[in-house]
Structure formats: structure tokens, C-alpha cells
Enzyme design. Structure first.
Site, short mmCIF file in Angstrom:
data_model
loop_
_atom_site.label_atom_id
_atom_site.label_comp_id
_atom_site.label_asym_id
_atom_site.label_seq_id
_atom_site.Cartn_x
_atom_site.Cartn_y
_atom_site.Cartn_z
N ARG A 74 60.79 84.53 78.64
CA ARG A 74 61.75 83.45 78.01
C ARG A 74 61.01 82.31 77.69
O ARG A 74 60.37 81.55 78.40
CB ARG A 74 62.71 83.05 79.27
CG ARG A 74 63.79 82.06 79.12
CD ARG A 74 64.43 81.87 80.59
NE ARG A 74 65.33 80.89 80.28
CZ ARG A 74 65.24 79.37 80.18
NH1 ARG A 74 64.20 78.82 80.53
NH2 ARG A 74 66.36 78.67 79.84
N LYS A 101 56.11 74.99 81.24
CA LYS A 101 56.41 74.62 82.61
C LYS A 101 55.04 73.60 83.01
O LYS A 101 54.18 73.57 82.85
CB LYS A 101 56.67 75.84 83.55
CG LYS A 101 58.09 76.08 83.11
CD LYS A 101 58.53 76.94 84.43
CE LYS A 101 60.16 77.52 84.05
NZ LYS A 101 60.45 78.57 84.96
C1 9MG Z 1 66.98 78.62 83.34
N1 9MG Z 1 65.75 78.75 83.43
C2 9MG Z 1 64.66 77.92 83.55
N2 9MG Z 1 63.46 78.35 83.83
C3 9MG Z 1 63.89 79.92 84.12
C4 9MG Z 1 63.00 80.89 84.41
O1 9MG Z 1 61.78 80.95 84.56
N3 9MG Z 1 63.63 82.11 84.51
C5 9MG Z 1 64.90 82.33 84.16
N4 9MG Z 1 65.74 83.41 84.36
N5 9MG Z 1 65.78 81.30 83.97
C6 9MG Z 1 65.17 80.19 83.82
#
Ligand code: 9MG
Length: 256
Positions: free
Chosen positions: A237, A203
Site C-alpha cells: 500500500r 510512515k
Molecule cells: C489505512 N491504512 C493506513 N496505514 C495502513 C496500513 O499499513 N495497512 C492498511 N491495510 N491500511 C492502512
């Protein structure tokens, strides 16, 4: 949780079949590297991203879900659209990852009517505009209150607590300072009593801290995932599954 983006810009060499095959092969690679869940999304949620129609999203994600039928790990569908949730659930996905936290009544109903898990994420605003001017009095307290409310709403709709995970939504309507405050305060969110999911991988906050472009944020992403798990995250994730799994093996060995 390994990320599979079934969007045209993710697997770039053209035709629909090759896109599908590339996405399926990518998911299988992530599973081989140790992913416990695969999250498939057909609509970009990056800041400034434009929405896509239900039809477009279905055309992107359904062939990938079909292509992964029979894999040994649960599949999650990353969508806010009730129609996409329903189709994906009918095709066998076991989790819905909704960055809108089931605030749409039809989405809430789609999940409540099925025996699937759900991730409820916090965001301020929408992907098109959310990074314009995010504002909070106390970001940790406000995210905590929002997620507490969404857990209660989901339970009231008939979704058992054991099916619910929560996520502070790093980068979704948050400045760098907001994101850092949330990472520092993650234990407070973990205290809400349902599993905590954290998505920090590649990010822009990591780019802001390291000066690296998105392709060169693996090290920062692994460090962030490790910090999140140390502060109570149960699911991370990530794009770089192999590197993250190795780092978590070290953490687990030290902690056990
Ligand atoms: C789809 N998506 C993109 N970034 C995300 C994040 O930080 N958490 C979740 N649950 N979905 C995300």
C-alpha cells in the site's frame, strides 16, 4: 495498492467539488502509473487523528467512489464503519480495508454478506493513543496469533479464505523496534497462507531511520516496499506508485 486520502487536508484548495475532482484525478494518475488497486479512505488513521462521523466519512468517500465508476482496477474502501462499508459495497467497491480487522460484528456481517475481498489488519490500541506505550512480549508471534484468529473468525462468518488478505499494521501501536522486528519476520506472517499486505509508505518509522520529513520519504518508502515484497508481501500500500512499480519491475526481472 495506491493510496487516495479523501480527507480535507489531502487536497487542500477548498470546495467540496474541487476536492472530489482532485481525489479522482489523483486516483486516475495512480492507475496510469501502474496501481492494481486503489484504496480510498475518508478518515485519517495517523497517530493522534480524531475520529469522524459516519455522515462525514460518507460525504468524503462516496463522491470519489462514484467518480471512479468504470475504472479498470478494483477499488478498496479504507474504513472500520459498517455503514460506510455497506454504502461503498453497494456503489461497487470490491475490497474492504479494515484496520480493525472486522472485530465489529456489524462490519463482519457487511463483508460476509457481500462478495468482496477484505484486508484484516493488526493494531494495538486506537489511532488517538496507540503510540503512547506499545508493548509486546514477542511482536511477531503476537501479531501472527492475532491475524490467525481473525482469519478463523472471518471464515467462521462465511468469508471464503480466497477473499482474505492480512496486514501486520506497521506503525499502528508499534515502536520503531517493533516495526523492524515485523519487517524482519514478515515471512512468518506470509506463512499464514493468505496474501500479505504491507503498508510502510512515508510512515514515521522511515522518518526515524532517515531523518527525512514526510514529503521526502519516497526513496525510503520504495526501499521498504521492496524489502516487504522480498519477504513475501503480495500487496504493498503506497503513495508513490510510479517509483514503487519501477523498483518492483527490477526485483521481478532479477527473480524471474
Ligand atoms: C489505512 N491504512 C493506513 N496505514 C495502513 C496500513 O499499513 N495497512 C492498511 N491495510 N491500511 C492502512
Amino acid at each position: 495498492m495506491g493510496i487516495v486520502n479523501a480527507t480535507p487536508d489531502s487536497f487542500s484548495d477548498g470546495g467540496q467539488h474541487s476536492q472530489r475532482d482532485a481525489a479522482v484525478a489523483h486516483a486516475q494518475r495512480l492507475i496510469a502509473e501502474g496501481a492494481d488497486i486503489i484504496d480510498i479512505g475518508g478518515e485519517s488513521t495517523r497517530p493522534g487523528a480524531q475520529p469522524v462521523s459516519v455522515q462525514q466519512e460518507l460525504e468524503r468517500v462516496m463522491p470519489v467512489i462514484e467518480g471512479l465508476r468504470g475504472v479498470q482496477v478494483p477499488i478498496s474502501i479504507d474504513t472500520c464503519k459498517p455503514e460506510v462499508m455497506q454504502a461503498a459495497i453497494a456503489a461497487g467497491v470490491q475490497m474492504v480495508n479494515d484496520i480493525d480487522a472486522l472485530q465489529d460484528a456489524a462490519a463482519m456481517h457487511a463483508v460476509a454478506a457481500a462478495n468482496v475481498a477484505v484486508c484484516l489488519m493488526h493494531k494495538q490500541g486506537d489511532p488517538q493513543t496507540m503510540q503512547a506505550q506499545p508493548q509486546y512480549r514477542d511482536v511477531v508471534a503476537e501479531v501472527c496469533e492475532f491475524l490467525r484468529g481473525r482469519i478463523a473468525a472471518a471464515e467462521a462468518a462465511g468469508i471464503a479464505r480466497v477473499r482474505i488478505a492480512i496486514d501486520p499494521g506497521f506503525g499502528f501501536g508499534k515502536t520503531l523496534e517493533h516495526n523492524l522486528a515485523l519487517l524482519r519476520g514478515l515471512e512468518q506472517l506470509a506463512g499464514l497462507g493468505v496474501p500479505l499486505l504491507a503498508g510502510l509508505s512515508r510512515k514515521s518509522m522511515l522518518g526515524a531511520l532517515t531523518g527525512q520529513d514526510v514529503e521526502h520519504r519516497v526513496h525510503a518508502s520504495v526501499a521498504a516496499a521492496l524489502l516487504a515484497v522480498q519477504r513475501g508481501a503480495k500487496i504493498v500500500r503506497v503513495h508513490d506508485v510510479g517509483a514503487t512499480v519501477d523498483a518492483l519491475k527490477i526485483l521481478n526481472a532479477v527473480n524471474s
